[in-house]
Enzyme design. Structure first.
Site, PDB file in Angstrom:
ATOM      1  N   CYS A 209       4.161 -29.873 -45.453  1.00 21.98           N
ATOM      2  CA  CYS A 209       3.996 -29.948 -46.910  1.00 21.98           C
ATOM      3  C   CYS A 209       3.032 -28.867 -47.389  1.00 21.98           C
ATOM      4  CB  CYS A 209       3.509 -31.345 -47.289  1.00 21.98           C
ATOM      5  SG  CYS A 209       3.305 -31.581 -49.059  1.00 21.98           S
ATOM      6  N   CYS A 210       1.910 -28.697 -46.665  1.00 22.37           N
ATOM      7  CA  CYS A 210       0.934 -27.667 -47.057  1.00 22.37           C
ATOM      8  C   CYS A 210       1.565 -26.278 -46.992  1.00 22.37           C
ATOM      9  CB  CYS A 210      -0.300 -27.710 -46.160  1.00 22.37           C
ATOM     10  SG  CYS A 210      -1.512 -28.954 -46.623  1.00 22.37           S
ATOM     11  N   CYS A 298      -5.409 -32.038 -52.751  1.00 21.63           N
ATOM     12  CA  CYS A 298      -4.348 -32.772 -53.456  1.00 21.63           C
ATOM     13  C   CYS A 298      -4.680 -34.264 -53.533  1.00 21.63           C
ATOM     14  CB  CYS A 298      -3.028 -32.592 -52.720  1.00 21.63           C
ATOM     15  SG  CYS A 298      -2.389 -30.920 -52.797  1.00 21.63           S
ATOM     16  N   CYS A 301      -3.985 -36.679 -50.541  1.00 20.77           N
ATOM     17  CA  CYS A 301      -4.626 -36.307 -49.274  1.00 20.77           C
ATOM     18  C   CYS A 301      -6.140 -36.168 -49.390  1.00 20.77           C
ATOM     19  CB  CYS A 301      -4.028 -34.994 -48.760  1.00 20.77           C
ATOM     20  SG  CYS A 301      -2.243 -35.055 -48.585  1.00 20.77           S
ATOM     21  N   CYS A 326      -5.216 -26.209 -43.880  1.00 18.71           N
ATOM     22  CA  CYS A 326      -3.907 -26.285 -44.514  1.00 18.71           C
ATOM     23  C   CYS A 326      -3.081 -25.020 -44.282  1.00 18.71           C
ATOM     24  CB  CYS A 326      -4.056 -26.534 -46.010  1.00 18.71           C
ATOM     25  SG  CYS A 326      -5.204 -25.425 -46.796  1.00 18.71           S
TER      26      CYS A 326
END
Ligand code: SF4
Length: 335
Positions: A209-210, A298, A301, A326
């Protein structure tokens, strides 16, 4: 080589907005002198020189650029950034001309203020200050104090807290600056969400996702700069940031003319020192800091930490300490 920029003049007599922005970009980067000629495409005059060129080369967008080579070849560009990267900066591979060892030696005992000034004097608006919407606001304050031009870049992952978006807007108004944002491409994000949903990081780690929401957008944006500046500090992670230097060659991203120069002005500051500075100078800060949030990323997270807990314990808390990066700042020695 001869470069012609074709700009469009609207029926109102004003130049089109994109043409103004493109000229502004070239001027800010000190490249305007390399444009040999400006030709106008008058919206109300199909016979104007620019309109004729647009028809001749079948270009429908404005502005556009004609690069005539010594051999008589003509290359058309509709993107100022591509023109810059291909022709205007091509002769300047930055890390070849940037003397890292000499700069490291000059900055060995420099204060954050001195590092920021050095970066902006060397690169000006071609140095992007990465702003996460957290306590790295101090970089913007230090940049503003120099009185030099600077550029602020935010990666909008689409998953930031509402408080962070409001804070970014507050900072924009506070310093009277433009904030450049970069965001994930729908074509890269949609397959992830379609196949794995919106919270796949809790199941198989945050890296995928990162990569899509942070790394790829940042890579695209940094491709338009020659240097960048981050608010990383050594004390954020003894396992991944202990060797952080004030200035280094970026090993992750390429810039306009090859590898980027990366400045970390507050690398040697502790969190306490950073917050002392924010309080002493009454800098704006993210409202989440009042609710126990320390390192802010985010929304899904990031969580608040207890007094005495390390700030990184509020990030990706379901993963090992060594995995808490990340992809923007890989630790030395990590793949
Ligand atoms: S911090 Fe979380 S939501 Fe944000 S990009 Fe990384 S994994 Fe995705």
């Amino acid at each position: 080589m001869h470069i012609t920029m074709v700009k469009k003049r609207l029926a109102s007599g004003e130049p089109c907005r994109k043409c103004v922005q493109a000229e502004d970009l070239l001027r800010k980067r000190g490249l305007w002198d390399q444009i040999d000629e400006v030709v106008w495409a008058e919206e109300t005059n199909a016979k104007s020189a620019g309109m004729v060129l647009a028809r001749e080369h079948k270009v429908e967008a404005a502005p556009f650029y004609l690069v005539r080579g010594e051999d008589g070849s003509v290359t058309i560009f509709v993107s100022a950034l591509k023109l810059i990267k291909t022709h205007l900066m091509a002769a300047k591979p930055i890390t070849a001309e940037f003397k890292f060892e000499a700069v490291r030696s000059t900055l060995a005992h420099a204060t954050p203020q001195e590092v920021v000034r050095h970066a902006l004097e060397a690169f000006g608006a071609e140095c992007a200050i990465a702003f996460s919407g957290s306590d790295d606001v101090v970089l913007l304050e230090l940049a503003a104090q120099t009185g030099l031009p600077f550029t602020v870049l935010v990666v909008d992952t689409g998953r930031l807290h509402p408080e962070t978006y409001r804070f970014i807007e507050e900072v924009r108004n506070h310093y009277g600056i433009e904030i450049h944002t970069t965001a994930p491409k729908p074509s890269e994000l949609e397959p992830l969400v379609r196949h794995k949903g919106l919270f796949s990081f809790f199941e198989d780690g945050h890296e995928e996702c990162c990569h899509i929401r942070k790394v790829l957008p940042l890579r695209r944006a940094l491709g338009g700069y020659r240097a960048w500046m981050t608010g990383q500090r050594k004390d954020q992670s003894l396992s991944t940031r202990a060797d952080l230097e004030l200035v280094e060659e970026d090993v992750t991203f390429d810039g306009l003319s090859g590898p980027l120069v990366k400045f970390n002005p507050i690398a040697n500051w502790s969190r306490d020192l950073l917050w002392q500075y924010i309080r002493d100078h009454e800098l704006p800060h993210n409202a989440l800091h009042h609710r126990g949030f320390s390192s802010i990323g985010c929304e899904p997270c990031t969580r608040a930490v207890l007094p005495g807990q390390h700030e990184r314990e509020g990030r990706w808390w379901w993963e090992d300490e060594g995995a808490k990066e990340c992809g923007l700042h890989p630790a030395k020695g990590r793949a």
